[in-house]
Design an enzyme around this catalytic site. Sequence first.
Site, PDB file in Angstrom:
ATOM      1  N   HIS A  55       0.813  -1.213   0.000  1.00  0.00           N
ATOM      2  CA  HIS A  55       0.000   0.000   0.000  1.00  0.00           C
ATOM      3  C   HIS A  55       0.850   1.268   0.000  1.00  0.00           C
ATOM      4  O   HIS A  55       0.510   2.253  -0.641  1.00  0.00           O
ATOM      5  CB  HIS A  55      -0.920  -0.005   1.227  1.00  0.00           C
ATOM      6  N   HIS A 104      -9.906   2.872  -0.191  1.00  0.00           N
ATOM      7  CA  HIS A 104     -10.035   2.416   1.195  1.00  0.00           C
ATOM      8  C   HIS A 104     -10.867   1.143   1.180  1.00  0.00           C
ATOM      9  O   HIS A 104     -11.858   1.007   1.887  1.00  0.00           O
ATOM     10  CB  HIS A 104     -10.673   3.501   2.074  1.00  0.00           C
TER      11      HIS A 104
END
Length: 749
Positions: A55, A104
């Site tokens: 990420h 998200h």
Amino acid sequence: MTLDTVKHASATPDVELPWKELGLKEDEYAKVREILGRRPTGAELAMYSVMWSEHCSYKSSKVHLKQFGDKVPANDAMLVGIGENAGVVDVGQGYAVTFKVESHNHPSYVEPYQGAATGVGGIVRDIIAMGARPVAVVDPLRMGAADHPDTRRVLPGVVAGIGGYGNSLGLPNIGGELVFDACYQGNPLVNAGAIGVMRHEDIHLAKASGPGNKVILYGARTGGDGIGGASILASETFDDTKPSKRPAVQVGDPFQEKLLIECTLEAFAEKLVVGIQDLGAAGLSCATSELASNGSGGMRVELDDVPLRDSTLSPEEILMSESQERMCAVVEPDKVERFLAICEKWDVIATVVGEVTDGDRLEIFWHGEKIVDVDPRTVAHDGPVYNRPFARPSWQDALQADDANKLPRPTTPEQLREQVLALLSSPNQASKAWVTDQYDRFVQGNTVLAQPEDAGMIRVNEETGLGVAIATDGNGRFTKLDPYTGAQLALAESYRNVAASGAKPLAISDCLNFGSPEDPDVMWQFAEAIRGLADGCLQLGTPVTGGNVSLYNQTGDAAIHPTPVVAVLGVIDDVARRTPIAFKEEGQLLYLLGDTHEEFGGSAWSQVVHDHLGGLPPKVDLERERLLGEILISASRDGMIDAAHDLSDGGLVQAVTESCLRGGNGARLVVPDGLDAFTFLFSESAGRAVVSVPRSEELRFTDMCGARGLPATRVGVVDGEEIEVQGEFGIPLSEVAEAHRGTIPALFG
């Protein structure tokens, strides 16, 4: 508890640390030891583990992402590009706009409300960190099957989280999408975008320069929520048997964020800030290492001074915490008092936690002992780089050979009518008002266009009418069939949506959602999509200003459809010249712009009527897209058209239906020569739009199209109270409205 200090770590090389539990691979842990020349301390291990996660480090994707910089040159509008919190473009009159889209996804599956809410909060802080006032948000969403019980758990929570956070911030939600597909069942995609406006001279960057300058942490206290959350969770295939992969999702407080916005903008206005970084994924680990490595390179931090909500947190947990509504500013010593006074005015907790040093090390102390001593670049920028193996999947040829153009088609007007209603009432093509009505789309009074328009549009300057438009698009079905073409179709659709509103496309941001990079099939999809997007941006002259990669959207061996979401930002000189989608004036003529072919691979019709995915997606002609955009922008500026709607999912019948319902008028359509009614209504050929033209402007408009070589075919007129296809069928608007508007409330209401 015995702390693993730097000195102790050097003296005890054989101590075992939980590197595997924190998401590091064995060779990555070995690399950390090689960099440090010793084993890491516990705090250093925490920092490397979150910052080297997929990420945060883009370790599997950066070898492909570099095409965006290498292949696509910056245009005259680009002010800040890839590498900062968000890209910035010049929109004229001294104004700059910053925008970005991020994901998200995994947190929103675990805890839909807070996952989605903090996604909005995080992207808004990226915008603030650039020096801009946030003015709008957008929310591209992908959910599992609409009738699946778990979708009824996830979607309402996600929508409530986006609305609850964004509405509380006073930010209009002006765009986005909602797509249902079983491939997203265990891995919904919650992407969030934001736009901010500033003057050119107000741009701020994330760097810590100037020895002696103070590092100030301000905003919410640091708690135990979200420890390793986005970064660790997004690094592995979701597996609820592993407790370490189920961290607490961050908890958001939009009212605290609103105070943070105003506090930060006032500090910017008084020129108090040298560098700034929001605390998102990886928290303090990210903020300190990125600020230091982007600046002079040296920083000393006293972790004891970090304001805590939980006094039992260990230093590792403090460094990994992803508690929301926090930012880190670098401030000159003689301006610290004023900065702290502004924070106090806005009731924002602010604490000096360190200072910039003249060295090249990031040093962090806890209870008087040095627990971190690293070169910050090795944490923030010099993580692993993987050339993952990739190959065209063995099943790709068979998928493409399963041609949707050969599926059975309606043979009577009655069947055609039935299939039109089936399409319009299907979850993906039905009205999304149940979602968008939960968002405040017009707060602040500068929203010019919002859902269900082709693009959201915000007025930037009330006196001149200067505005910006944004659209987000992406079709995972097209990209599954052909990743290169699918990515270009996503770019083309967003580009077309912005142009249809009357704005000139300037630049893009992207959110690239894919399965596991350890699967060669997925990596091939990713590599092809990046190649297609970079080639497309080069051809259209729309540079990539930044974006986000979300990998491991996969459950077991089942990956999501490859889903590159592309956001295109455009500028319009005067929002009074905007073009809505609504057919408002009876008697206006309907023109179809572009060429229509038999292209049904990945189409809404093939999905709704046949539950089929196969064949090839529509062809892309980016020069035609550019020409169509120029025509739409010129026609909008010069008053030749009153409405425009791009043709994409669902084809012409979908676009005409939305425009009729939006304007409250029906339409009489005539099938053009050379086309059959089915292809005319359902084809998803790219590079097309339908426009309504006042009769007084018909000659001027058609002359312009003819002179520039864009096919423009008169296909009907705005008229009556039904959608009629002459010689085929008619459907009263009341029946169309019931079919189109009733589906989502029936599923989720």
